[in-house]
Design a protein around this motif. Sequence first.
Motif, PDB file in Angstrom:
ATOM      1  N   GLU A   8       0.859  -1.191   0.000  1.00 38.27           N
ATOM      2  CA  GLU A   8       0.000   0.000   0.000  1.00 38.27           C
ATOM      3  C   GLU A   8       0.889   1.232   0.000  1.00 38.27           C
ATOM      4  O   GLU A   8       1.809   1.322   0.819  1.00 38.27           O
ATOM      5  CB  GLU A   8      -0.896  -0.036   1.244  1.00 38.27           C
ATOM      6  CG  GLU A   8      -1.597   1.242   1.592  1.00 38.27           C
ATOM      7  CD  GLU A   8      -2.634   1.692   0.581  1.00 38.27           C
ATOM      8  OE1 GLU A   8      -2.506   2.828   0.095  1.00 38.27           O
ATOM      9  OE2 GLU A   8      -3.557   0.914   0.274  1.00 38.27           O
ATOM     10  N   ILE A  13      -2.771   4.210   5.662  1.00 37.26           N
ATOM     11  CA  ILE A  13      -3.577   3.005   5.428  1.00 37.26           C
ATOM     12  C   ILE A  13      -2.784   1.764   5.812  1.00 37.26           C
ATOM     13  O   ILE A  13      -3.328   0.839   6.418  1.00 37.26           O
ATOM     14  CB  ILE A  13      -4.088   2.944   3.981  1.00 37.26           C
ATOM     15  CG1 ILE A  13      -5.033   4.125   3.728  1.00 37.26           C
ATOM     16  CG2 ILE A  13      -4.789   1.618   3.701  1.00 37.26           C
ATOM     17  CD1 ILE A  13      -5.531   4.246   2.314  1.00 37.26           C
ATOM     18  N   ASP A  52      -2.964  -2.863  -2.715  1.00 38.64           N
ATOM     19  CA  ASP A  52      -3.611  -1.673  -3.245  1.00 38.64           C
ATOM     20  C   ASP A  52      -3.604  -1.754  -4.765  1.00 38.64           C
ATOM     21  O   ASP A  52      -2.658  -2.266  -5.363  1.00 38.64           O
ATOM     22  CB  ASP A  52      -2.852  -0.435  -2.766  1.00 38.64           C
ATOM     23  CG  ASP A  52      -3.519   0.870  -3.148  1.00 38.64           C
ATOM     24  OD1 ASP A  52      -4.708   0.863  -3.501  1.00 38.64           O
ATOM     25  OD2 ASP A  52      -2.839   1.911  -3.079  1.00 38.64           O
ATOM     26  N   LEU A  82      -7.214  -4.057  -2.506  1.00 40.24           N
ATOM     27  CA  LEU A  82      -7.757  -2.948  -1.718  1.00 40.24           C
ATOM     28  C   LEU A  82      -7.847  -1.743  -2.644  1.00 40.24           C
ATOM     29  O   LEU A  82      -6.849  -1.344  -3.231  1.00 40.24           O
ATOM     30  CB  LEU A  82      -6.826  -2.608  -0.553  1.00 40.24           C
ATOM     31  CG  LEU A  82      -6.455  -3.734   0.395  1.00 40.24           C
ATOM     32  CD1 LEU A  82      -5.435  -3.231   1.407  1.00 40.24           C
ATOM     33  CD2 LEU A  82      -7.682  -4.261   1.102  1.00 40.24           C
ATOM     34  N   ALA A  84     -10.335   2.042  -3.851  1.00 36.78           N
ATOM     35  CA  ALA A  84     -11.484   2.935  -3.759  1.00 36.78           C
ATOM     36  C   ALA A  84     -12.417   2.724  -4.951  1.00 36.78           C
ATOM     37  O   ALA A  84     -13.534   3.227  -4.963  1.00 36.78           O
ATOM     38  CB  ALA A  84     -11.011   4.382  -3.707  1.00 36.78           C
ATOM     39  N   LYS A 105     -12.242   0.566  -0.326  1.00 36.59           N
ATOM     40  CA  LYS A 105     -11.903   1.614   0.647  1.00 36.59           C
ATOM     41  C   LYS A 105     -12.997   2.681   0.592  1.00 36.59           C
ATOM     42  O   LYS A 105     -13.515   2.954  -0.483  1.00 36.59           O
ATOM     43  CB  LYS A 105     -10.577   2.279   0.287  1.00 36.59           C
ATOM     44  CG  LYS A 105      -9.368   1.395   0.318  1.00 36.59           C
ATOM     45  CD  LYS A 105      -8.170   2.192  -0.170  1.00 36.59           C
ATOM     46  CE  LYS A 105      -6.939   1.352  -0.330  1.00 36.59           C
ATOM     47  NZ  LYS A 105      -5.829   2.107  -0.929  1.00 36.59           N
ATOM     48  N   PRO A 106     -13.322   3.306   1.712  1.00 37.98           N
ATOM     49  CA  PRO A 106     -12.811   2.998   3.045  1.00 37.98           C
ATOM     50  C   PRO A 106     -13.496   1.755   3.598  1.00 37.98           C
ATOM     51  O   PRO A 106     -14.664   1.508   3.335  1.00 37.98           O
ATOM     52  CB  PRO A 106     -13.176   4.238   3.861  1.00 37.98           C
ATOM     53  CG  PRO A 106     -14.389   4.792   3.182  1.00 37.98           C
ATOM     54  CD  PRO A 106     -14.244   4.448   1.722  1.00 37.98           C
ATOM     55  N   PHE A 107     -12.734   0.985   4.344  1.00 34.24           N
ATOM     56  CA  PHE A 107     -13.263  -0.227   4.958  1.00 34.24           C
ATOM     57  C   PHE A 107     -13.046  -0.127   6.468  1.00 34.24           C
ATOM     58  O   PHE A 107     -12.173   0.590   6.939  1.00 34.24           O
ATOM     59  CB  PHE A 107     -12.599  -1.486   4.402  1.00 34.24           C
ATOM     60  CG  PHE A 107     -11.100  -1.422   4.392  1.00 34.24           C
ATOM     61  CD1 PHE A 107     -10.357  -1.705   5.527  1.00 34.24           C
ATOM     62  CD2 PHE A 107     -10.429  -1.059   3.240  1.00 34.24           C
ATOM     63  CE1 PHE A 107      -8.981  -1.630   5.517  1.00 34.24           C
ATOM     64  CE2 PHE A 107      -9.048  -0.983   3.217  1.00 34.24           C
ATOM     65  CZ  PHE A 107      -8.315  -1.271   4.365  1.00 34.24           C
TER      66      PHE A 107
END
Length: 120
Positions: A8, A13, A52, A82, A84, A105-107
């Motif tokens: 990430e 994060i 990410d 991961l 958005a 995201k957001p999680f």
Amino acid sequence: MTCVLIVEDQAEIRELIRMTLEFEDYALHEAENGERGLAEAQRVRPDLILLDVMMPGALDGLQLCRLLKQDPVLSRAKVVMLTARAQMADREAASQAGADAYLVKPFSPLELLHVVRRSL
């Protein structure tokens, strides 16, 4: 001990993920971009990679996922994307790259723990 690699680019994060998972029985490793993620995966051979999608550098998350899944040694690792990006086309691209799960995201920390446990 289960090995988890967090790839990430955003330090905050990565810290949130690390803080969420450090209470579990995981060996945690981190990388801030795709190139370092690949090198770290080759070094530690993780059981799970939290990856990410959008990262700066030569390898984004989808490219790295493809490389990992093509590697005979690393292909056994579960990959959780991961991102958005929540569109169906984004999910399909992750699936085609070989991702095992997808977390938008957001999680919440609880969502993250649930996806990690389910993926392992």
